[in-house]
Scaffold this active site. Structure first.
Site, PDB file in Angstrom:
ATOM      1  CB  ILE A   1      -0.966  -0.033   1.220  1.00 10.19           C
ATOM      2  CG1 ILE A   1      -2.190   0.822   0.989  1.00 10.19           C
ATOM      3  CG2 ILE A   1      -0.247   0.336   2.502  1.00 10.19           C
ATOM      4  CD1 ILE A   1      -3.282   0.581   2.024  1.00 10.19           C
TER       5      ILE A   1
ATOM      6  CG  HIS B   1       5.813  -9.082   5.206  1.00  7.19           C
ATOM      7  ND1 HIS B   1       5.620  -9.113   6.568  1.00  7.19           N
ATOM      8  CD2 HIS B   1       6.464  -7.926   4.960  1.00  7.19           C
ATOM      9  CE1 HIS B   1       6.110  -8.022   7.118  1.00  7.19           C
ATOM     10  NE2 HIS B   1       6.642  -7.275   6.168  1.00  7.19           N
TER      11      HIS B   1
HETATM   12  P1  AMP Z   1       7.490  -4.495   7.243  1.00  5.66           P
HETATM   13  O1  AMP Z   1       8.016  -3.146   7.687  1.00  5.66           O
HETATM   14  O2  AMP Z   1       8.574  -5.362   6.653  1.00  5.66           O
HETATM   15  O3  AMP Z   1       6.717  -5.192   8.347  1.00  5.66           O
HETATM   16  O4  AMP Z   1       6.520  -4.187   6.043  1.00  5.66           O
HETATM   17  C1  AMP Z   1       5.128  -4.091   6.166  1.00  5.66           C
HETATM   18  C2  AMP Z   1       4.629  -3.584   4.833  1.00  5.66           C
HETATM   19  O5  AMP Z   1       3.240  -3.783   4.782  1.00  5.66           O
HETATM   20  C3  AMP Z   1       4.894  -2.093   4.593  1.00  5.66           C
HETATM   21  O6  AMP Z   1       5.666  -1.931   3.407  1.00  5.66           O
HETATM   22  C4  AMP Z   1       3.491  -1.511   4.441  1.00  5.66           C
HETATM   23  O7  AMP Z   1       3.414  -0.485   3.477  1.00  5.66           O
HETATM   24  C5  AMP Z   1       2.679  -2.735   4.046  1.00  5.66           C
HETATM   25  N1  AMP Z   1       1.272  -2.684   4.389  1.00  5.66           N
HETATM   26  C6  AMP Z   1       0.728  -2.425   5.596  1.00  5.66           C
HETATM   27  N2  AMP Z   1      -0.620  -2.511   5.536  1.00  5.66           N
HETATM   28  C7  AMP Z   1      -0.924  -2.855   4.267  1.00  5.66           C
HETATM   29  C8  AMP Z   1      -2.150  -3.107   3.581  1.00  5.66           C
HETATM   30  N3  AMP Z   1      -3.353  -3.025   4.194  1.00  5.66           N
HETATM   31  N4  AMP Z   1      -2.094  -3.435   2.264  1.00  5.66           N
HETATM   32  C9  AMP Z   1      -0.904  -3.510   1.631  1.00  5.66           C
HETATM   33  N5  AMP Z   1       0.279  -3.293   2.236  1.00  5.66           N
HETATM   34  C10 AMP Z   1       0.271  -2.960   3.525  1.00  5.66           C
END
Ligand code: AMP
Ligand code: ZN
Length: 145
Positions: A31, A99
Site C-alpha cells: 500500500i 512477508h
Molecule cells: P514491514 O516493515 O517489513 O513489516 O513491512 C510491512 C509492509 O506492509 C509495509 O511496506 C506496508 O506499506 C505494508 N502494508 C501495511 N498494511 C498494508 C495493507 N493493508 N495493504 C498492503 N500493504 C500494507
C-alpha cells in the site's frame, strides 16, 4: 490471528490488490510502495518470524517471490529487483506476519538503500561470530530431529 492485518487480507476482511495467489501463498501490492510496483508475498497461514515457517512452505514462498520478480522484470520492464524480508522491530518489521518485499528497481527510480559497509576489528572477530552462528545452527538441527 484475528488482529493480524495480513490474516485479515487473506480472509478478505480487508481489501488488497492481488498479483498472484495459490493454495499456500498470496502476493499483493504494498500500500506504500518503496518503488512503484512493490509487491508483498505472504503465506496464507500465519507465521512469524521467518524461522518459524516450515521449510517446505518456505521453498514454495521463495518460488512465488521468484515468479513475482520475473513478472516485474518482464511485465514492468524493471531493470532489477530487490528482495527484502524483516524479522523483529529492530530490523524494521512492522507487520508480524512473515512477508517478502519484492521491489522492482528502475534506473531512474530515485531510491537508494542506506547501506553502510562496516568492517571487523580483526579476522578473529569474524571467525568468532561465524563459530557462534554455526554452533547454534548445529545445536538446533540436533535438538529438532
Ligand atoms: P514491514 O516493515 O517489513 O513489516 O513491512 C510491512 C509492509 O506492509 C509495509 O511496506 C506496508 O506499506 C505494508 N502494508 C501495511 N498494511 C498494508 C495493507 N493493508 N495493504 C498492503 N500493504 C500494507
Ligand atoms: Zn497473520
Amino acid at each position: 490471528m484475528d488482529d493480524c492485518i495480513f490474516c485479515r487480507i487473506v480472509k478478505e476482511e480487508l481489501p488488497c490488490t492481488r498479483v498472484y495467489e495459490d493454495d499456500l501463498a498470496l502476493a499483493f501490492m504494498d500500500i506504500a510502495p518503496v518503488v512503484r510496483g512493490h509487491v508483498l508475498v505472504i503465506p496464507r497461514e500465519h507465521y512469524d518470524p521467518l524461522y518459524a515457517v516450515p521449510e517446505r512452505l518456505l521453498q514454495h514462498l521463495i518460488g512465488v517471490v521468484s515468479r513475482v520478480a520475473r513478472g516485474q522484470m518482464t511485465g514492468l520492464q524493471a531493470n532489477g529487483v530487490n528482495i527484502m524480508q524483516a524479522n523483529g522491530a529492530v530490523a524494521g518489521q512492522v507487520v508480524p506476519h512473515v512477508h517478502f518485499h519484492v521491489i522492482p528497481r528502475f534506473h531512474d527510480d530515485g531510491h537508494s538503500w542506506n547501506w553502510r559497509a562496516g568492517k571487523y576489528d580483526n579476522p578473529d572477530e569474524a571467525h568468532g561470530l561465524a563459530r557462534k552462528i554455526h554452533e547454534a545452527i548445529v545445536f538446533t538441527q540436533n535438538t529438532s530431529s
